[in-house]
Design a protein around this motif. Structure first.
Motif, short mmCIF file in Angstrom:
data_model
loop_
_atom_site.label_atom_id
_atom_site.label_comp_id
_atom_site.label_asym_id
_atom_site.label_seq_id
_atom_site.Cartn_x
_atom_site.Cartn_y
_atom_site.Cartn_z
N SER A 180 67.50 -17.84 -23.08
CA SER A 180 68.16 -16.55 -23.31
C SER A 180 68.03 -16.08 -24.75
O SER A 180 68.19 -14.89 -25.04
N ALA A 183 65.76 -13.05 -25.85
CA ALA A 183 66.18 -11.65 -25.81
C ALA A 183 66.24 -11.04 -27.21
O ALA A 183 66.16 -9.82 -27.37
N PRO A 197 59.13 -11.34 -16.21
CA PRO A 197 60.23 -11.51 -15.25
C PRO A 197 60.10 -12.77 -14.41
O PRO A 197 61.10 -13.45 -14.14
N PHE A 200 61.13 -15.80 -16.68
CA PHE A 200 62.58 -15.89 -16.88
C PHE A 200 63.28 -16.38 -15.61
O PHE A 200 64.26 -17.12 -15.68
N ALA A 201 62.76 -15.98 -14.44
CA ALA A 201 63.34 -16.46 -13.18
C ALA A 201 63.19 -17.97 -13.06
O ALA A 201 64.12 -18.68 -12.66
N ALA A 205 67.06 -17.72 -16.67
CA ALA A 205 67.72 -16.84 -17.63
C ALA A 205 67.44 -15.39 -17.26
O ALA A 205 66.40 -15.09 -16.65
N PRO A 206 68.36 -14.48 -17.60
CA PRO A 206 68.11 -13.06 -17.30
C PRO A 206 66.95 -12.53 -18.13
O PRO A 206 66.79 -12.90 -19.29
N CYS A 207 66.15 -11.67 -17.52
CA CYS A 207 65.00 -11.10 -18.23
C CYS A 207 65.44 -9.88 -19.02
O CYS A 207 65.97 -8.92 -18.46
N PRO A 208 65.25 -9.89 -20.34
CA PRO A 208 65.63 -8.73 -21.15
C PRO A 208 64.62 -7.59 -20.98
O PRO A 208 63.58 -7.75 -20.33
N LYS A 209 64.93 -6.46 -21.57
CA LYS A 209 63.98 -5.36 -21.56
C LYS A 209 62.83 -5.71 -22.49
O LYS A 209 63.04 -6.09 -23.64
#
Length: 320
Positions: A180, A183, A197, A200-201, A205-209
C-alpha cells in the motif's frame, strides 16, 4: 490452367503494398512512380481484381491485396536468401530474426556469441522492436515476441514465462514497507493498462490511481525506475543483471503472470536449415538453463558445523 504473371508487376505490387506508396516503391526499385503504377494496374487487370484502394493521401490494400502480400514477400525473401547462398558458394545462410527489445537485452544478447560459434555459416540479422511486429511485412524469418502465443497465421513455441514484479531504485525501496506504500510513489506503466491493477490484487492491496508515463518497452521503464523516476512493473527475469548489481531493487516478492516469450514464424513459411538451427539452439539453451537452475535449487546445502562452546568451569568454593 496456371497463369504466367510478369515478375516486374509482382515485384512492383509487393514493394508498393509493403511501403503503401507508389513513389517510395519506385525509389526502392529504381524506376519511376509512373512505371510502378502502370505495372500494378497491369497486374490488377490480369487478375481481374483491385489490389489497392487509391486514396488522396495514399494507398490502402483491398482484401485481395492483403491475401497476396505475405505470399509474395515470403517468396521474394526466399529468392533473396537463395541468391545470397549461391553468391557465398552455398556456405552461408541469412536468418533474419525480429525480437522484442526486452528479451534481446535481458537474455538473447548475452548468449548470441554462443550461437555464432556453434553456427558460423549462418548470417544472423537481429531487428529489435516494441512487440508490434509484422513478420511478412518486415521480412522476418522468425520473431521473438511477448504475449499469449495466439497470433493469426503463425506457429508459436513457448520459450519462457515472464511474470511481472515492481522494481525501483534503492532510495525508493527504502521508503517501501508494504504494497500500500506504493500509493505514495510515481507508478510507471506500459500500454497494457490492466497490469498494475492485477498486481495489486495479487499483493492484497487497493490499487491507487495510476498516472505515471506510459512506456512501450520494459527496458525504458526499468531505466527510468533505476534513475529514480518512479516504480516500474517489469518481467523480472529479464533484469537479473540490474538486480544483482543493486542498480534496481525488487521491494516486494509478489508477482503477476502477464504473458510469456514465444518463438514464432509464418505457417506458410518453409523452415530453412538456418531457421531450424536457431530454433533448436534457442530451445536447447533455455532447457539447459532451466535444468541447471532446478538442479541448483534441489541440491542439499552443506550443514554448517556446530561450534562447540568452551566454558571454563568455575572453581568450587567451600560453603561457609
Amino acid at each position: 490452367m496456371r497463369r504466367h504473371l510478369p515478375l516486374n508487376a509482382l515485384r512492383a505490387f509487393e514493394a508498393s503494398a509493403r511501403l503503401l506508396s507508389f513513389t517510395r516503391a519506385g525509389m526502392e526499385l529504381r524506376v519511376t512512380q509512373t512505371a510502378i503504377s502502370h505495372q500494378v494496374k497491369q497486374l490488377e487487370d490480369l487478375l481481374g481484381a483491385s489490389l489497392f484502394r487509391r486514396l488522396p493521401r495514399g494507398l490502402v490494400l483491398t482484401d485481395e491485396g492483403l491475401a497476396l502480400l505475405p505470399v509474395l514477400s515470403d517468396t521474394f525473401d526466399r529468392i533473396g536468401a537463395a541468391i545470397d547462398r549461391i553468391e557465398a558458394k552455398g556456405t552461408r545462410e541469412v536468418v533474419t530474426v525480429g525480437c522484442v527489445t526486452t528479451f534481446a537485452t535481458g537474455w538473447l544478447l548475452q548468449r548470441i556469441d554462443r550461437f555464432k560459434r556453434a553456427h558460423p555459416y549462418i548470417d544472423l540479422r537481429l531487428l529489435t522492436n516494441n512487440n508490434r511486429v509484422d513478420i511478412a511485412g518486415d521480412g522476418l524469418d522468425l520473431a521473438l515476441r511477448f504475449g499469449d502465443g495466439s497470433w493469426h497465421g503463425t506457429e508459436a513455441i513457448h520459450l519462457l514465462s515472464a511474470p511481472l514484479s515492481p522494481v525501483c531504485c534503492p532510495d525508493a525501496a527504502a521508503r517501501l514497507r508494504k504494497p500500500s506504500d506504493l500509493a505514495q510513489e510515481f507508478l510507471l506503466r506500459s500500454y497494457r493498462a490492466e497490469e498494475w491493477p492485477l498486481w495489486f490484487a495479487v499483493a492484497g492491496a487497493p490499487c491507487p490511481k495510476i498516472q505515471g508515463p506510459i512506456f512501450d518497452s520494459s527496458v525504458g521503464m526499468a531505466e527510468a525506475a533505476a534513475r529514480g523516476v518512479g516504480v516500474g512493473l517489469v518481467p523480472i527475469a529479464m533484469f537479473a543483471n540490474e538486480l544483482t548489481s543493486g542498480r534496481l531493487v525488487r521491494p516486494f516478492a509478489a508477482e503477476v503472470p502477464a504473458g510469456s516469450y514465444w518463438l514464432t514464424w509464418l505457417k506458410s513459411r518453409e523452415v530453412t536449415p538456418g531457421m531450424r538451427a536457431f530454433r533448436d539452439w534457442l530451445l536447447d539453451t533455455l532447457r539447459a538453463e532451466v535444468n541447471e537452475s532446478e538442479k541448483s535449487a534441489s541440491a542439499p546445502r552443506p550443514r554448517a558445523k556446530a561450534k562447540r562452546k568452551l566454558v571454563k568451569s568455575a572453581p568450587n568454593k567451600r560453603r561457609r
